[in-house]
Design an enzyme around this catalytic site. Structure first.
Site, PDB file in Angstrom:
ATOM      1  N   HIS A 171       0.848  -1.194   0.000  1.00 56.02           N
ATOM      2  CA  HIS A 171       0.000   0.000   0.000  1.00 56.02           C
ATOM      3  C   HIS A 171       0.884   1.243   0.000  1.00 56.02           C
ATOM      4  O   HIS A 171       1.689   1.429   0.904  1.00 56.02           O
ATOM      5  CB  HIS A 171      -0.908   0.018   1.229  1.00 56.02           C
ATOM      6  CG  HIS A 171      -2.109  -0.873   1.092  1.00 56.02           C
ATOM      7  ND1 HIS A 171      -3.266  -0.683   1.810  1.00 56.02           N
ATOM      8  CD2 HIS A 171      -2.325  -1.945   0.293  1.00 56.02           C
ATOM      9  CE1 HIS A 171      -4.145  -1.615   1.456  1.00 56.02           C
ATOM     10  NE2 HIS A 171      -3.594  -2.402   0.551  1.00 56.02           N
ATOM     11  N   TYR A 220      -9.068   5.732   7.499  1.00 51.52           N
ATOM     12  CA  TYR A 220      -9.143   6.090   8.924  1.00 51.52           C
ATOM     13  C   TYR A 220     -10.135   7.245   9.015  1.00 51.52           C
ATOM     14  O   TYR A 220      -9.880   8.319   8.465  1.00 51.52           O
ATOM     15  CB  TYR A 220      -7.787   6.573   9.437  1.00 51.52           C
ATOM     16  CG  TYR A 220      -6.745   5.478   9.633  1.00 51.52           C
ATOM     17  CD1 TYR A 220      -6.575   4.884  10.880  1.00 51.52           C
ATOM     18  CD2 TYR A 220      -5.921   5.070   8.591  1.00 51.52           C
ATOM     19  CE1 TYR A 220      -5.609   3.889  11.079  1.00 51.52           C
ATOM     20  CE2 TYR A 220      -4.950   4.078   8.785  1.00 51.52           C
ATOM     21  CZ  TYR A 220      -4.810   3.501  10.026  1.00 51.52           C
ATOM     22  OH  TYR A 220      -3.854   2.529  10.226  1.00 51.52           O
ATOM     23  N   PRO A 276      -4.034   0.781  18.909  1.00 51.08           N
ATOM     24  CA  PRO A 276      -3.775   0.259  17.565  1.00 51.08           C
ATOM     25  C   PRO A 276      -3.862   1.281  16.429  1.00 51.08           C
ATOM     26  O   PRO A 276      -3.515   0.960  15.283  1.00 51.08           O
ATOM     27  CB  PRO A 276      -4.851  -0.813  17.396  1.00 51.08           C
ATOM     28  CG  PRO A 276      -5.929  -0.436  18.340  1.00 51.08           C
ATOM     29  CD  PRO A 276      -5.270   0.242  19.497  1.00 51.08           C
ATOM     30  N   LYS A 282       1.079   0.205  15.062  1.00 50.73           N
ATOM     31  CA  LYS A 282       2.480   0.139  15.520  1.00 50.73           C
ATOM     32  C   LYS A 282       2.815  -1.069  16.404  1.00 50.73           C
ATOM     33  O   LYS A 282       3.991  -1.400  16.562  1.00 50.73           O
ATOM     34  CB  LYS A 282       2.834   1.418  16.313  1.00 50.73           C
ATOM     35  CG  LYS A 282       2.960   2.651  15.453  1.00 50.73           C
ATOM     36  CD  LYS A 282       4.260   2.645  14.674  1.00 50.73           C
ATOM     37  CE  LYS A 282       4.222   3.487  13.435  1.00 50.73           C
ATOM     38  NZ  LYS A 282       4.016   2.752  12.186  1.00 50.73           N
ATOM     39  N   TYR A 317       4.227   6.593  10.018  1.00 53.96           N
ATOM     40  CA  TYR A 317       3.361   5.458   9.679  1.00 53.96           C
ATOM     41  C   TYR A 317       4.159   4.344   9.003  1.00 53.96           C
ATOM     42  O   TYR A 317       3.986   3.164   9.311  1.00 53.96           O
ATOM     43  CB  TYR A 317       2.196   5.915   8.783  1.00 53.96           C
ATOM     44  CG  TYR A 317       1.096   4.894   8.684  1.00 53.96           C
ATOM     45  CD1 TYR A 317       0.020   4.910   9.569  1.00 53.96           C
ATOM     46  CD2 TYR A 317       1.143   3.874   7.730  1.00 53.96           C
ATOM     47  CE1 TYR A 317      -0.981   3.952   9.508  1.00 53.96           C
ATOM     48  CE2 TYR A 317       0.155   2.912   7.651  1.00 53.96           C
ATOM     49  CZ  TYR A 317      -0.905   2.957   8.544  1.00 53.96           C
ATOM     50  OH  TYR A 317      -1.887   2.001   8.473  1.00 53.96           O
TER      51      TYR A 317
END
Ligand code: FAD
Ligand code: DHB
Length: 389
Positions: A72, A200, A292, A296, A384
Protein backbone atom coordinates in the site's frame (compact mmCIF):
# COMPACT_ATOMS: atom_id res chain seq x y z
CA UNK A 1 18.20 -29.34 29.20
CA UNK A 2 20.75 -26.59 28.49
CA UNK A 3 20.63 -23.91 25.79
CA UNK A 4 22.20 -20.42 25.51
CA UNK A 5 18.92 -18.51 25.15
CA UNK A 6 15.44 -19.30 26.48
CA UNK A 7 12.67 -17.28 24.83
CA UNK A 8 9.38 -17.11 26.75
CA UNK A 9 6.45 -16.61 24.35
CA UNK A 10 5.86 -17.98 20.86
CA UNK A 11 4.12 -14.94 19.38
CA UNK A 12 5.65 -12.97 16.50
CA UNK A 13 8.49 -11.43 18.56
CA UNK A 14 9.58 -14.69 20.18
CA UNK A 15 9.49 -16.64 16.93
CA UNK A 16 11.31 -14.01 14.86
CA UNK A 17 14.02 -13.66 17.51
CA UNK A 18 14.36 -17.45 17.61
CA UNK A 19 14.70 -17.62 13.83
CA UNK A 20 17.29 -14.79 13.59
CA UNK A 21 19.40 -16.27 16.40
CA UNK A 22 19.24 -19.71 14.77
CA UNK A 23 20.42 -18.29 11.41
CA UNK A 24 23.42 -16.78 13.23
CA UNK A 25 24.22 -20.08 14.95
CA UNK A 26 22.86 -19.11 18.39
CA UNK A 27 20.68 -21.98 19.59
CA UNK A 28 17.60 -21.30 21.65
CA UNK A 29 14.35 -22.76 22.96
CA UNK A 30 10.92 -21.12 22.77
CA UNK A 31 8.40 -21.82 25.56
CA UNK A 32 4.77 -21.05 24.65
CA UNK A 33 1.89 -21.65 27.03
CA UNK A 34 -0.80 -22.06 24.35
CA UNK A 35 -1.22 -24.49 21.47
CA UNK A 36 -0.03 -23.50 18.00
CA UNK A 37 -3.64 -23.36 16.74
CA UNK A 38 -4.65 -21.05 19.56
CA UNK A 39 -1.81 -18.64 18.73
CA UNK A 40 -2.72 -18.75 15.04
CA UNK A 41 -6.41 -18.20 15.80
CA UNK A 42 -5.83 -14.72 17.26
CA UNK A 43 -6.74 -12.02 14.75
CA UNK A 44 -4.55 -9.02 15.40
CA UNK A 45 -2.41 -6.59 13.41
CA UNK A 46 -2.59 -6.17 9.64
CA UNK A 47 -0.06 -3.54 8.53
CA UNK A 48 3.70 -4.12 8.31
CA UNK A 49 6.21 -1.28 8.20
CA UNK A 50 8.83 -1.60 5.49
CA UNK A 51 11.55 -2.27 8.08
CA UNK A 52 9.47 -5.22 9.31
CA UNK A 53 9.08 -6.47 5.72
CA UNK A 54 12.85 -6.35 5.23
CA UNK A 55 13.51 -8.14 8.53
CA UNK A 56 11.12 -10.94 7.61
CA UNK A 57 12.84 -11.33 4.23
CA UNK A 58 16.27 -11.40 5.91
CA UNK A 59 14.97 -14.07 8.28
CA UNK A 60 14.04 -16.21 5.25
CA UNK A 61 10.28 -15.94 5.85
CA UNK A 62 9.36 -13.32 3.26
CA UNK A 63 8.40 -15.45 0.24
CA UNK A 64 4.67 -15.92 0.95
CA UNK A 65 4.37 -12.34 2.21
CA UNK A 66 5.85 -11.09 -1.08
CA UNK A 67 3.45 -13.31 -3.06
CA UNK A 68 0.26 -12.79 -1.08
CA UNK A 69 0.71 -9.48 0.76
CA UNK A 70 -0.47 -6.14 -0.63
CA UNK A 71 1.87 -3.20 -0.97
CA UNK A 72 0.00 0.00 0.00
CA UNK A 73 1.54 3.27 -1.14
CA UNK A 74 -0.83 5.48 0.82
CA UNK A 75 -3.89 5.70 3.05
CA UNK A 76 -7.10 7.71 3.23
CA UNK A 77 -8.07 9.90 6.15
CA UNK A 78 -11.67 11.06 6.42
CA UNK A 79 -13.57 13.64 8.45
CA UNK A 80 -16.88 15.44 7.99
CA UNK A 81 -17.75 13.31 4.96
CA UNK A 82 -14.64 14.25 3.00
CA UNK A 83 -11.57 12.13 2.50
CA UNK A 84 -8.02 12.84 1.39
CA UNK A 85 -5.04 10.64 0.69
CA UNK A 86 -1.58 10.67 2.24
CA UNK A 87 0.89 9.25 -0.26
CA UNK A 88 3.53 7.39 1.77
CA UNK A 89 5.95 6.92 -1.12
CA UNK A 90 5.77 10.56 -2.20
CA UNK A 91 6.04 11.90 1.37
CA UNK A 92 8.32 9.37 3.06
CA UNK A 93 9.88 7.30 0.27
CA UNK A 94 8.44 3.94 1.38
CA UNK A 95 5.15 2.01 1.27
CA UNK A 96 3.74 -0.44 3.86
CA UNK A 97 2.66 -4.07 3.41
CA UNK A 98 -0.81 -5.36 4.29
CA UNK A 99 -0.22 -8.93 5.54
CA UNK A 100 -1.85 -10.24 8.71
CA UNK A 101 -0.04 -11.03 11.93
CA UNK A 102 -1.59 -14.51 11.76
CA UNK A 103 0.18 -15.13 8.45
CA UNK A 104 3.50 -13.74 9.74
CA UNK A 105 3.24 -16.08 12.73
CA UNK A 106 2.31 -19.06 10.54
CA UNK A 107 5.35 -18.42 8.29
CA UNK A 108 7.62 -18.19 11.34
CA UNK A 109 6.28 -21.44 12.84
CA UNK A 110 6.87 -23.16 9.52
CA UNK A 111 10.45 -21.83 9.29
CA UNK A 112 11.28 -22.83 12.87
CA UNK A 113 9.94 -26.35 12.27
CA UNK A 114 11.78 -26.66 8.92
CA UNK A 115 15.13 -25.92 10.57
CA UNK A 116 14.55 -28.17 13.57
CA UNK A 117 13.94 -25.34 16.05
CA UNK A 118 12.56 -26.24 19.49
CA UNK A 119 9.23 -24.59 20.21
CA UNK A 120 7.58 -26.17 23.27
CA UNK A 121 3.82 -25.58 23.32
CA UNK A 122 1.51 -25.91 26.31
CA UNK A 123 4.38 -25.11 28.68
CA UNK A 124 2.57 -24.29 31.91
CA UNK A 125 3.80 -22.31 34.90
CA UNK A 126 6.89 -20.98 33.11
CA UNK A 127 9.11 -19.37 35.78
CA UNK A 128 12.51 -17.72 35.34
CA UNK A 129 15.10 -18.06 38.17
CA UNK A 130 18.49 -16.54 38.96
CA UNK A 131 18.06 -13.62 36.58
CA UNK A 132 20.52 -11.51 38.58
CA UNK A 133 23.20 -14.22 38.35
CA UNK A 134 25.29 -15.31 35.36
CA UNK A 135 23.58 -18.73 35.30
CA UNK A 136 19.80 -18.28 35.12
CA UNK A 137 17.36 -21.15 34.55
CA UNK A 138 13.72 -21.52 33.64
CA UNK A 139 11.28 -24.11 34.96
CA UNK A 140 7.94 -25.11 33.47
CA UNK A 141 5.45 -27.97 33.57
CA UNK A 142 4.74 -30.05 30.49
CA UNK A 143 2.32 -33.00 30.57
CA UNK A 144 2.32 -32.84 34.37
CA UNK A 145 6.12 -33.07 34.72
CA UNK A 146 8.31 -30.19 35.87
CA UNK A 147 11.16 -29.46 33.47
CA UNK A 148 14.22 -27.22 33.85
CA UNK A 149 16.32 -25.44 31.21
CA UNK A 150 19.67 -23.92 32.20
CA UNK A 151 20.71 -20.98 30.04
CA UNK A 152 22.69 -17.75 29.77
CA UNK A 153 19.89 -15.33 28.85
CA UNK A 154 16.12 -15.28 29.31
CA UNK A 155 14.08 -13.26 26.83
CA UNK A 156 10.57 -12.15 27.74
CA UNK A 157 8.53 -12.17 24.52
CA UNK A 158 5.40 -13.19 26.42
CA UNK A 159 3.13 -10.26 25.71
CA UNK A 160 1.42 -7.86 28.10
CA UNK A 161 0.02 -10.59 30.38
CA UNK A 162 3.19 -12.68 30.48
CA UNK A 163 5.32 -13.66 33.45
CA UNK A 164 8.61 -11.93 32.53
CA UNK A 165 8.00 -8.27 33.28
CA UNK A 166 6.91 -9.11 36.82
CA UNK A 167 10.37 -10.59 37.52
CA UNK A 168 11.89 -7.09 37.50
CA UNK A 169 11.89 -5.78 41.09
CA UNK A 170 9.34 -3.03 41.74
CA UNK A 171 12.16 -0.78 42.94
CA UNK A 172 13.70 -0.95 39.44
CA UNK A 173 10.66 -1.00 37.12
CA UNK A 174 9.13 2.32 36.03
CA UNK A 175 5.67 2.03 34.46
CA UNK A 176 4.04 4.82 32.47
CA UNK A 177 0.47 4.35 31.35
CA UNK A 178 -2.57 5.96 29.75
CA UNK A 179 -5.83 4.05 29.52
CA UNK A 180 -8.22 5.46 26.89
CA UNK A 181 -11.93 5.66 27.71
CA UNK A 182 -12.99 3.53 24.73
CA UNK A 183 -12.22 0.31 22.86
CA UNK A 184 -12.23 -1.00 19.29
CA UNK A 185 -14.88 -3.42 18.11
CA UNK A 186 -13.37 -5.34 15.19
CA UNK A 187 -14.92 -7.68 12.67
CA UNK A 188 -13.53 -9.86 9.92
CA UNK A 189 -15.86 -10.63 7.02
CA UNK A 190 -15.51 -12.50 3.76
CA UNK A 191 -16.43 -9.49 1.65
CA UNK A 192 -14.38 -7.36 -0.77
CA UNK A 193 -12.79 -4.36 1.03
CA UNK A 194 -14.69 -1.10 0.56
CA UNK A 195 -11.52 0.70 -0.56
CA UNK A 196 -8.25 -0.43 -2.15
CA UNK A 197 -6.40 1.42 0.63
CA UNK A 198 -7.25 1.83 4.33
CA UNK A 199 -9.69 4.55 5.47
CA UNK A 200 -9.14 6.09 8.92
CA UNK A 201 -12.34 8.05 9.68
CA UNK A 202 -12.95 10.71 12.32
CA UNK A 203 -16.68 11.12 12.98
CA UNK A 204 -18.90 12.75 15.59
CA UNK A 205 -20.31 9.27 16.41
CA UNK A 206 -16.77 7.92 16.93
CA UNK A 207 -13.77 6.65 14.98
CA UNK A 208 -13.99 3.98 12.25
CA UNK A 209 -11.31 2.12 10.29
CA UNK A 210 -11.71 0.19 7.04
CA UNK A 211 -8.90 -2.32 6.57
CA UNK A 212 -8.44 -5.66 4.85
CA UNK A 213 -6.51 -8.89 4.72
CA UNK A 214 -6.94 -9.64 1.01
CA UNK A 215 -9.28 -9.00 -1.95
CA UNK A 216 -12.01 -11.18 -0.39
CA UNK A 217 -11.44 -10.55 3.31
CA UNK A 218 -12.21 -7.24 5.04
CA UNK A 219 -11.32 -6.04 8.52
CA UNK A 220 -13.35 -3.16 9.97
CA UNK A 221 -13.19 -1.43 13.35
CA UNK A 222 -15.49 0.91 15.30
CA UNK A 223 -14.71 2.99 18.37
CA UNK A 224 -17.07 1.75 21.13
CA UNK A 225 -17.49 2.64 24.82
CA UNK A 226 -15.03 0.88 27.08
CA UNK A 227 -17.86 -1.15 28.67
CA UNK A 228 -19.41 -2.29 25.36
CA UNK A 229 -20.21 -6.02 24.93
CA UNK A 230 -19.82 -7.98 21.70
CA UNK A 231 -23.19 -9.72 22.32
CA UNK A 232 -24.91 -6.36 21.92
CA UNK A 233 -23.37 -5.80 18.51
CA UNK A 234 -25.21 -7.83 15.88
CA UNK A 235 -23.66 -7.79 12.42
CA UNK A 236 -26.51 -5.53 11.20
CA UNK A 237 -25.87 -3.02 13.97
CA UNK A 238 -22.16 -3.03 13.15
CA UNK A 239 -22.69 -2.43 9.42
CA UNK A 240 -25.27 0.33 10.05
CA UNK A 241 -22.91 2.14 12.40
CA UNK A 242 -19.94 1.76 10.06
CA UNK A 243 -21.96 3.21 7.15
CA UNK A 244 -22.79 6.27 9.25
CA UNK A 245 -19.16 6.97 10.16
CA UNK A 246 -17.39 6.65 6.80
CA UNK A 247 -17.77 9.07 3.84
CA UNK A 248 -21.11 8.64 1.95
CA UNK A 249 -19.38 7.52 -1.23
CA UNK A 250 -17.67 4.64 0.59
CA UNK A 251 -20.85 3.82 2.56
CA UNK A 252 -22.81 3.44 -0.69
CA UNK A 253 -20.40 0.86 -2.11
CA UNK A 254 -19.80 -1.05 1.15
CA UNK A 255 -20.44 -4.77 0.66
CA UNK A 256 -21.69 -6.41 3.87
CA UNK A 257 -21.90 -10.04 4.92
CA UNK A 258 -21.74 -12.24 7.99
CA UNK A 259 -18.80 -11.63 10.34
CA UNK A 260 -16.43 -14.56 10.84
CA UNK A 261 -14.74 -12.97 13.87
CA UNK A 262 -15.90 -10.21 16.18
CA UNK A 263 -14.08 -8.94 19.27
CA UNK A 264 -13.46 -5.86 21.39
CA UNK A 265 -9.97 -4.66 22.34
CA UNK A 266 -9.33 -1.99 24.98
CA UNK A 267 -6.97 0.86 24.08
CA UNK A 268 -3.98 1.79 26.21
CA UNK A 269 -0.49 3.24 26.05
CA UNK A 270 1.97 1.58 28.43
CA UNK A 271 5.76 1.56 28.67
CA UNK A 272 7.90 -0.40 31.17
CA UNK A 273 11.45 0.82 31.73
CA UNK A 274 14.15 -0.48 31.68
CA UNK A 275 13.67 -3.33 29.21
CA UNK A 276 16.57 -5.27 30.74
CA UNK A 277 17.25 -6.51 34.25
CA UNK A 278 20.27 -8.73 34.85
CA UNK A 279 20.03 -11.63 32.37
CA UNK A 280 16.39 -10.85 31.48
CA UNK A 281 15.51 -8.84 28.35
CA UNK A 282 11.96 -7.80 27.43
CA UNK A 283 10.73 -7.58 23.83
CA UNK A 284 7.45 -6.41 22.28
CA UNK A 285 4.16 -6.30 24.20
CA UNK A 286 5.89 -7.68 27.31
CA UNK A 287 7.40 -4.20 27.68
CA UNK A 288 4.98 -1.85 25.92
CA UNK A 289 1.48 -1.48 24.50
CA UNK A 290 0.27 1.17 22.07
CA UNK A 291 -3.31 1.86 21.01
CA UNK A 292 -3.78 0.26 17.56
CA UNK A 293 -4.59 3.47 15.65
CA UNK A 294 -1.13 3.89 14.14
CA UNK A 295 -0.68 0.15 13.39
CA UNK A 296 2.48 0.14 15.52
CA UNK A 297 2.12 -2.73 18.06
CA UNK A 298 3.48 -5.58 15.98
CA UNK A 299 6.03 -3.37 14.23
CA UNK A 300 7.43 -2.13 17.52
CA UNK A 301 7.82 -5.73 18.69
CA UNK A 302 9.79 -6.39 15.49
CA UNK A 303 12.14 -3.41 15.99
CA UNK A 304 12.89 -4.59 19.55
CA UNK A 305 13.79 -7.96 18.05
CA UNK A 306 16.09 -6.21 15.60
CA UNK A 307 18.07 -4.47 18.36
CA UNK A 308 18.15 -7.52 20.62
CA UNK A 309 19.09 -10.04 17.94
CA UNK A 310 21.91 -7.77 16.80
CA UNK A 311 23.19 -7.46 20.40
CA UNK A 312 22.95 -11.19 21.19
CA UNK A 313 24.62 -12.17 17.92
CA UNK A 314 27.46 -9.66 18.53
CA UNK A 315 27.86 -11.14 22.03
CA UNK A 316 28.06 -14.75 20.85
CA UNK A 317 29.90 -14.24 17.55
CA UNK A 318 32.34 -11.45 18.36
CA UNK A 319 32.43 -11.53 22.17
CA UNK A 320 31.11 -7.97 22.08
CA UNK A 321 28.76 -7.38 25.05
CA UNK A 322 28.23 -3.63 24.46
CA UNK A 323 25.01 -4.07 22.49
CA UNK A 324 23.37 -5.91 25.38
CA UNK A 325 24.22 -3.05 27.72
CA UNK A 326 22.66 -0.44 25.42
CA UNK A 327 19.67 -2.55 24.27
CA UNK A 328 17.14 -1.02 26.67
CA UNK A 329 18.14 2.55 25.87
CA UNK A 330 18.16 2.02 22.07
CA UNK A 331 14.86 0.16 22.04
CA UNK A 332 13.12 2.64 24.35
CA UNK A 333 14.16 5.64 22.23
CA UNK A 334 12.16 4.15 19.35
CA UNK A 335 9.37 2.86 21.59
CA UNK A 336 8.66 6.36 22.91
CA UNK A 337 8.51 7.83 19.39
CA UNK A 338 6.01 5.17 18.34
CA UNK A 339 4.10 5.74 21.59
CA UNK A 340 3.88 9.42 20.73
CA UNK A 341 2.69 8.73 17.19
CA UNK A 342 0.06 6.19 18.30
CA UNK A 343 -1.21 8.62 20.94
CA UNK A 344 -1.36 11.41 18.34
CA UNK A 345 -3.28 9.27 15.80
CA UNK A 346 -5.64 8.17 18.57
CA UNK A 347 -6.33 11.63 19.98
CA UNK A 348 -6.69 13.18 16.52
CA UNK A 349 -9.17 10.62 15.20
CA UNK A 350 -11.30 9.48 18.18
CA UNK A 351 -14.20 11.13 19.95
CA UNK A 352 -13.57 11.81 23.66
CA UNK A 353 -16.69 12.40 25.80
CA UNK A 354 -15.07 15.34 27.56
CA UNK A 355 -13.42 16.99 24.57
CA UNK A 356 -15.97 19.80 24.35
CA UNK A 357 -16.31 22.30 21.51
CA UNK A 358 -12.69 23.42 21.85
CA UNK A 359 -11.34 19.88 21.62
CA UNK A 360 -13.50 19.18 18.61
CA UNK A 361 -12.41 22.32 16.73
CA UNK A 362 -8.74 21.57 17.48
CA UNK A 363 -9.24 18.08 16.04
CA UNK A 364 -10.85 19.54 12.92
CA UNK A 365 -7.99 22.03 12.55
CA UNK A 366 -5.44 19.23 12.95
CA UNK A 367 -7.11 17.20 10.20
CA UNK A 368 -7.48 20.26 7.91
CA UNK A 369 -3.79 20.98 8.43
CA UNK A 370 -2.92 17.40 7.53
CA UNK A 371 -5.12 17.58 4.42
CA UNK A 372 -3.44 20.75 3.15
CA UNK A 373 0.18 20.64 4.30
CA UNK A 374 2.86 18.53 2.58
CA UNK A 375 5.04 19.02 5.70
CA UNK A 376 2.32 17.64 8.00
CA UNK A 377 1.74 14.73 5.63
CA UNK A 378 5.48 14.00 5.54
CA UNK A 379 5.57 13.86 9.35
CA UNK A 380 2.59 11.51 9.44
CA UNK A 381 3.87 9.32 6.59
CA UNK A 382 7.40 9.06 8.03
CA UNK A 383 5.99 7.70 11.29
CA UNK A 384 3.36 5.46 9.68
CA UNK A 385 5.83 3.67 7.37
CA UNK A 386 8.17 3.36 10.36
CA UNK A 387 11.06 5.35 11.76
CA UNK A 388 14.47 3.87 10.92
CA UNK A 389 16.12 1.34 13.22
P1 FAD B 1 2.13 -11.53 21.68
O1 FAD B 1 1.66 -11.58 20.28
O2 FAD B 1 1.15 -11.18 22.74
O3 FAD B 1 2.78 -12.93 22.00
C1 FAD B 1 3.11 -13.32 23.31
C2 FAD B 1 3.06 -14.84 23.40
O4 FAD B 1 3.49 -15.23 24.67
C3 FAD B 1 1.65 -15.37 23.22
O5 FAD B 1 1.65 -16.38 22.24
C4 FAD B 1 1.29 -15.90 24.61
O6 FAD B 1 0.43 -17.02 24.54
C5 FAD B 1 2.66 -16.24 25.17
N1 FAD B 1 2.70 -16.20 26.63
C6 FAD B 1 2.12 -15.29 27.46
N2 FAD B 1 2.39 -15.58 28.73
C7 FAD B 1 3.16 -16.68 28.72
C8 FAD B 1 3.75 -17.46 29.75
N3 FAD B 1 3.60 -17.13 31.04
N4 FAD B 1 4.47 -18.53 29.40
C9 FAD B 1 4.64 -18.86 28.09
N5 FAD B 1 4.09 -18.16 27.07
C10 FAD B 1 3.37 -17.08 27.39
N6 FAD B 1 -1.48 -4.27 16.73
C11 FAD B 1 -1.67 -3.63 15.60
O7 FAD B 1 -0.70 -3.04 15.09
N7 FAD B 1 -2.90 -3.64 14.99
C12 FAD B 1 -3.99 -4.31 15.54
O8 FAD B 1 -5.07 -4.32 14.97
C13 FAD B 1 -3.82 -4.97 16.74
N8 FAD B 1 -4.85 -5.63 17.33
C14 FAD B 1 -4.64 -6.25 18.54
C15 FAD B 1 -5.69 -6.90 19.20
C16 FAD B 1 -5.49 -7.51 20.44
C17 FAD B 1 -6.66 -8.20 21.14
C18 FAD B 1 -4.21 -7.47 21.05
C19 FAD B 1 -3.98 -8.12 22.41
C20 FAD B 1 -3.17 -6.85 20.38
C21 FAD B 1 -3.36 -6.22 19.14
N9 FAD B 1 -2.32 -5.57 18.47
C22 FAD B 1 -2.52 -4.94 17.30
C23 FAD B 1 -0.99 -5.55 18.97
C24 FAD B 1 -0.12 -6.63 18.32
O9 FAD B 1 -0.89 -7.74 18.02
C25 FAD B 1 0.98 -6.92 19.32
O10 FAD B 1 1.75 -5.74 19.46
C26 FAD B 1 1.87 -8.09 18.91
O11 FAD B 1 1.14 -9.29 18.97
C27 FAD B 1 3.08 -8.16 19.85
O12 FAD B 1 3.76 -9.35 19.64
P2 FAD B 1 4.49 -10.09 20.82
O13 FAD B 1 5.12 -11.28 20.20
O14 FAD B 1 5.34 -9.12 21.54
O15 FAD B 1 3.34 -10.50 21.85
C1 DHB C 1 -5.32 -2.82 11.12
C2 DHB C 1 -5.23 -2.51 12.44
C3 DHB C 1 -4.78 -1.28 12.82
O1 DHB C 1 -4.66 -0.98 14.11
C4 DHB C 1 -4.43 -0.33 11.91
O2 DHB C 1 -4.01 0.89 12.32
C5 DHB C 1 -4.51 -0.63 10.59
C6 DHB C 1 -4.96 -1.89 10.19
C7 DHB C 1 -5.81 -4.14 10.70
O3 DHB C 1 -6.08 -4.98 11.57
O4 DHB C 1 -5.95 -4.38 9.51
Amino acid sequence: MRTPVVIIGGGPSGLLLSQLLHLAGVENVVLERRTRDYVLGRIRAGVLEWGTVEMLRAAGVGARMDREGFVHEGTFLAARNAQFRVDFVQRAGKPVMVYGQTEVTRDLYFARAASGGTVIHEAEGVTPHGLDTSAPWVTYVKNGTEERIDCEFVIGCDGFHGVSRGCIPASVLRETERVYPFGWLGILSETPPVSHELIYANHARGFALCSMRNAHLSRYYLQVPVDAHVENWSDDRFWDELRRRIPHEAAETLVTGPSIEKSIAPLRSYVAEPMRWGRLFLCGDAAHIVPPTGAKGLNLAMSDVHYLSEALIAHYRDGEPGGLDTYSERALARVWKATRFSWWMTTTLHRFDDQGAFGQRIQEAEIDYLASSPAAQAAMAENYVGLPF
